[in-house]
Design a protein around this motif. Sequence first.
Motif, PDB file in Angstrom:
ATOM      1  N   MET A   1       0.808  -1.225  -0.154  1.00  0.00           N
ATOM      2  CA  MET A   1      -0.093  -0.189  -0.033  1.00  0.00           C
ATOM      3  C   MET A   1       0.830   1.156   0.052  1.00  0.00           C
ATOM      4  O   MET A   1       1.873   1.360   0.448  1.00  0.00           O
ATOM      5  CB  MET A   1      -0.975   0.121   1.205  1.00  0.00           C
ATOM      6  N   THR A   2       0.276   2.098  -0.551  1.00  0.00           N
ATOM      7  CA  THR A   2       0.988   3.619  -0.474  1.00  0.00           C
ATOM      8  C   THR A   2       0.408   4.952  -0.164  1.00  0.00           C
ATOM      9  O   THR A   2      -0.996   4.845  -0.049  1.00  0.00           O
ATOM     10  CB  THR A   2       1.584   3.852  -2.107  1.00  0.00           C
ATOM     11  N   THR A   3       0.903   5.749   0.269  1.00  0.00           N
ATOM     12  CA  THR A   3       0.120   7.047   0.788  1.00  0.00           C
ATOM     13  C   THR A   3       0.130   7.965  -0.292  1.00  0.00           C
ATOM     14  O   THR A   3       1.068   8.081  -1.368  1.00  0.00           O
ATOM     15  CB  THR A   3       0.770   7.496   1.830  1.00  0.00           C
ATOM     16  N   GLN A   4      -0.912   8.819  -0.421  1.00  0.00           N
ATOM     17  CA  GLN A   4      -1.102   9.636  -1.552  1.00  0.00           C
ATOM     18  C   GLN A   4      -0.537  10.941  -1.299  1.00  0.00           C
ATOM     19  O   GLN A   4      -0.512  11.636  -0.081  1.00  0.00           O
ATOM     20  CB  GLN A   4      -2.778  10.078  -1.726  1.00  0.00           C
ATOM     21  N   PRO A   5       0.309  11.343  -2.071  1.00  0.00           N
ATOM     22  CA  PRO A   5       1.199  12.868  -1.976  1.00  0.00           C
ATOM     23  C   PRO A   5       0.204  13.886  -1.835  1.00  0.00           C
ATOM     24  O   PRO A   5      -1.012  13.657  -2.451  1.00  0.00           O
ATOM     25  CB  PRO A   5       2.062  12.761  -3.049  1.00  0.00           C
ATOM     26  N   LEU A   6       0.535  14.990  -1.355  1.00  0.00           N
ATOM     27  CA  LEU A   6      -0.446  15.959  -1.396  1.00  0.00           C
ATOM     28  C   LEU A   6      -0.817  16.650  -2.529  1.00  0.00           C
ATOM     29  O   LEU A   6      -1.890  17.190  -2.893  1.00  0.00           O
ATOM     30  CB  LEU A   6       0.281  17.193  -0.440  1.00  0.00           C
ATOM     31  N   ALA A   7       0.144  16.542  -3.627  1.00  0.00           N
ATOM     32  CA  ALA A   7       0.031  16.763  -4.874  1.00  0.00           C
ATOM     33  C   ALA A   7      -1.509  16.386  -5.482  1.00  0.00           C
ATOM     34  O   ALA A   7      -1.898  17.169  -6.269  1.00  0.00           O
ATOM     35  CB  ALA A   7       1.070  16.507  -5.811  1.00  0.00           C
ATOM     36  N   ARG A   8      -1.902  15.396  -4.740  1.00  0.00           N
ATOM     37  CA  ARG A   8      -3.083  14.889  -5.462  1.00  0.00           C
ATOM     38  C   ARG A   8      -4.300  15.605  -4.964  1.00  0.00           C
ATOM     39  O   ARG A   8      -5.422  15.333  -5.669  1.00  0.00           O
ATOM     40  CB  ARG A   8      -3.518  13.392  -4.651  1.00  0.00           C
ATOM     41  N   CYS A   9      -4.195  16.812  -4.383  1.00  0.00           N
ATOM     42  CA  CYS A   9      -5.415  17.743  -3.894  1.00  0.00           C
ATOM     43  C   CYS A   9      -5.461  18.951  -4.436  1.00  0.00           C
ATOM     44  O   CYS A   9      -5.620  19.893  -3.582  1.00  0.00           O
ATOM     45  CB  CYS A   9      -5.489  17.568  -2.475  1.00  0.00           C
ATOM     46  N   ARG A  10      -4.894  18.985  -5.813  1.00  0.00           N
ATOM     47  CA  ARG A  10      -4.731  20.538  -6.338  1.00  0.00           C
ATOM     48  C   ARG A  10      -5.983  21.145  -6.434  1.00  0.00           C
ATOM     49  O   ARG A  10      -7.267  20.631  -6.766  1.00  0.00           O
ATOM     50  CB  ARG A  10      -4.182  20.427  -7.770  1.00  0.00           C
ATOM     51  N   GLN A  11      -6.087  22.344  -6.555  1.00  0.00           N
ATOM     52  CA  GLN A  11      -7.466  23.313  -6.900  1.00  0.00           C
ATOM     53  C   GLN A  11      -7.473  23.137  -8.274  1.00  0.00           C
ATOM     54  O   GLN A  11      -6.584  22.750  -9.112  1.00  0.00           O
ATOM     55  CB  GLN A  11      -7.018  24.911  -6.177  1.00  0.00           C
ATOM     56  N   HIS A  12      -8.649  23.463  -8.689  1.00  0.00           N
ATOM     57  CA  HIS A  12      -8.861  23.374 -10.202  1.00  0.00           C
ATOM     58  C   HIS A  12      -8.615  22.188 -10.931  1.00  0.00           C
ATOM     59  O   HIS A  12      -8.150  21.994 -12.068  1.00  0.00           O
ATOM     60  CB  HIS A  12      -8.060  24.588 -10.837  1.00  0.00           C
ATOM     61  N   SER A  13      -8.743  20.982 -10.058  1.00  0.00           N
ATOM     62  CA  SER A  13      -8.379  19.791 -10.765  1.00  0.00           C
ATOM     63  C   SER A  13      -9.587  19.289 -11.533  1.00  0.00           C
ATOM     64  O   SER A  13      -9.623  18.343 -12.209  1.00  0.00           O
ATOM     65  CB  SER A  13      -7.851  18.728  -9.850  1.00  0.00           C
ATOM     66  N   ARG A  14     -10.642  20.218 -11.610  1.00  0.00           N
ATOM     67  CA  ARG A  14     -11.875  19.555 -11.983  1.00  0.00           C
ATOM     68  C   ARG A  14     -12.488  20.680 -12.969  1.00  0.00           C
ATOM     69  O   ARG A  14     -12.943  21.703 -12.373  1.00  0.00           O
ATOM     70  CB  ARG A  14     -12.726  19.056 -11.078  1.00  0.00           C
ATOM     71  N   THR A  15     -12.941  20.414 -14.065  1.00  0.00           N
ATOM     72  CA  THR A  15     -13.584  21.721 -14.692  1.00  0.00           C
ATOM     73  C   THR A  15     -14.816  21.150 -15.616  1.00  0.00           C
ATOM     74  O   THR A  15     -14.721  20.030 -16.224  1.00  0.00           O
ATOM     75  CB  THR A  15     -12.607  22.214 -15.862  1.00  0.00           C
ATOM     76  N   VAL A  16     -15.926  21.592 -15.537  1.00  0.00           N
ATOM     77  CA  VAL A  16     -17.018  21.332 -16.555  1.00  0.00           C
ATOM     78  C   VAL A  16     -16.956  22.166 -17.814  1.00  0.00           C
ATOM     79  O   VAL A  16     -16.794  23.409 -17.697  1.00  0.00           O
ATOM     80  CB  VAL A  16     -18.479  21.670 -15.714  1.00  0.00           C
ATOM     81  N   ARG A 194       4.041   3.058  -9.832  1.00  0.00           N
ATOM     82  CA  ARG A 194       4.254   1.842  -9.489  1.00  0.00           C
ATOM     83  C   ARG A 194       3.400   1.551  -8.193  1.00  0.00           C
ATOM     84  O   ARG A 194       2.836   0.405  -8.239  1.00  0.00           O
ATOM     85  CB  ARG A 194       5.700   1.742  -8.866  1.00  0.00           C
ATOM     86  N   GLY A 195       3.156   2.623  -7.519  1.00  0.00           N
ATOM     87  CA  GLY A 195       2.197   2.656  -6.341  1.00  0.00           C
ATOM     88  C   GLY A 195       0.835   2.241  -6.805  1.00  0.00           C
ATOM     89  O   GLY A 195      -0.206   1.297  -6.248  1.00  0.00           O
ATOM     90  N   ASP A 196       0.242   2.749  -7.967  1.00  0.00           N
ATOM     91  CA  ASP A 196      -1.091   2.144  -8.205  1.00  0.00           C
ATOM     92  C   ASP A 196      -1.170   0.935  -8.867  1.00  0.00           C
ATOM     93  O   ASP A 196      -2.061   0.115  -8.476  1.00  0.00           O
ATOM     94  CB  ASP A 196      -1.545   3.201  -9.313  1.00  0.00           C
ATOM     95  N   ILE A 197      -0.201   0.443  -9.631  1.00  0.00           N
ATOM     96  CA  ILE A 197       0.099  -0.750  -9.955  1.00  0.00           C
ATOM     97  C   ILE A 197       0.011  -1.766  -8.578  1.00  0.00           C
ATOM     98  O   ILE A 197      -0.866  -2.980  -8.867  1.00  0.00           O
ATOM     99  CB  ILE A 197       1.008  -1.117 -10.820  1.00  0.00           C
TER     100      ILE A 197
END
Lengths: 245, 245
Positions: A1-16, A194-197
């Motif tokens: 198992m792996t931990t999620q880096p902070l980078a995963r929580c960026r702003q504006h990661s989602r746009t309609v 690799r962590g996801d794999i």
Amino acid sequence: MTTQPLARCRQHSRTVVPLDCARCAVRELAVCSSLPPPEADALERHVFSIELQANGELARAGQPCRHAYSVTSGMLRVVRTLPDARRQVVAFVTPGHFFGLSGHKVHRYSIEAVAASRVCAYGLDGIDELRQRFPSFEHALLERACRDLDDAHDSMLLLARLSPLERLATFLVRLRQQMRIRGDDPFVALPMGRGDIADHLGLTVETVSRSFTRLREQGVIALPDPHRVEILDRAALEELASALH
Amino acid sequence: MTTQPLARCRQHSRTVVPLDCARCAVRELAVCSSLPPPEADALERHVFSIELQANGELARAGQPCRHAYSVTSGMLRVVRTLPDARRQVVAFVTPGHFFGLSGHKVHRYSIEAVAASRVCAYGLDGIDELRQRFPSFEHALLERACRDLDDAHDSMLLLARLSPLERLATFLVRLRQQMRIRGDDPFVALPMGRGDIADHLGLTVETVSRSFTRLREQGVIALPDPHRVEILDRAALEELASALH
DNA sequence: CGAAGTCTTGAAAAATTTCAATTCCGGTGG
DNA sequence: CCACCGGAATTGAAATTTTTCAAGACTTCG
């Protein structure tokens, strides 16, 4: 198992963004095509498109389920996380795949972009209505669910009984199919880390890395870089993956 | 993984018997109830009932899929076996459960009776026809498929990330639910052998046995005999199984 | 170009499996 | 009804595999 880096929580990661189904690159593959063409408009009224950048979040575990999704480009991961950070990547979702129907009212998974992606979101209310109105739509959904179930059962066998090397080989073979890579193209892109794999195959990052190395040492694959695999000995790879094919 | 004793291949392990749906013990649970009562007759015309003795075979991997099934009494196991005898019990099927729909034309599983069982078999042609004629039937099948998919995903997390003790605790909790055991009844019957449990949880018989022993030593359960568990400390068991609930 | 994160590799530790007995249970037959 | 037989379950010890811990190399991207 792996931990999620902070980078995963960026702003504006989602746009309609606006949407033109008629030009959809995956229309033939998606559930959209199961509707009679004139009525397909009905589906489009319930759709909006979302653009995600890498590691952007489409849904989070615990939130109420409001949409089902269809991937247009990129790749997503469906992730289950335990309180102590153990993680399992239930699936990598690629263009043309429809997902998000479940027997639960609340998401049990987070859905995150592996790489920049675009997905269509269908309101579940709209889906329900379409299911009632168009038997061919419900039919297509059931067919898809049966295939998804077969896939999940394959994964269960993989997780329960295959060696790390077999798991990785099987993963590569399946990914190749899923990405619809031409038979003679020896390259497989690995957008995920690799962590996801590891979290997909029930292993640690280190074991995954060592397994890649072993495949390379045995001449089965080459690794021009960590995110690109070249299959050198297809027969050997498929032999290792033979349990699931 | 375990090998199958010869006893599993008895003659006369399978008998077709007459059928009276109106008196079906699991009618309320089964897909049958999703059909409008007058039209339920249509389903019954496609049904026949099969009686299996313990270890009798309902279907074998490699055979073409011809039926879907619904369990009336007893318990079945859905088994996937690799050429080298590695085995995975994909699911234990209990009364009221409908199964056998798949995206494949050929069985990828064997279906065997854990204990003496009775199942209803529906010809797939008939199923297809009913799906077309009765939207409520197709709807019910899709709902069931979604739940089955959720279950399979749960199993994937279990196999990928839980410790043997957590797997066994989770198995007991799930089995209790699946068998619809009353909340205050502390007993769970285990018709299947340790080998089946091992192949269901991705462990060896020995590890399963040791895990039972640990649960017993910790005062979580008692084992009056190997096929009966008494839950002594429900909270502790559910804590161990908490990852999947 | 440099810093941060990712990937690879090595060595030690831990967990599970494998191998080998022993015990237990259920069914059979005397 | 009880003793015995065979398969199943449990237990112990050794072997193997995978994980964990630790360090170094490599990418990637700002």
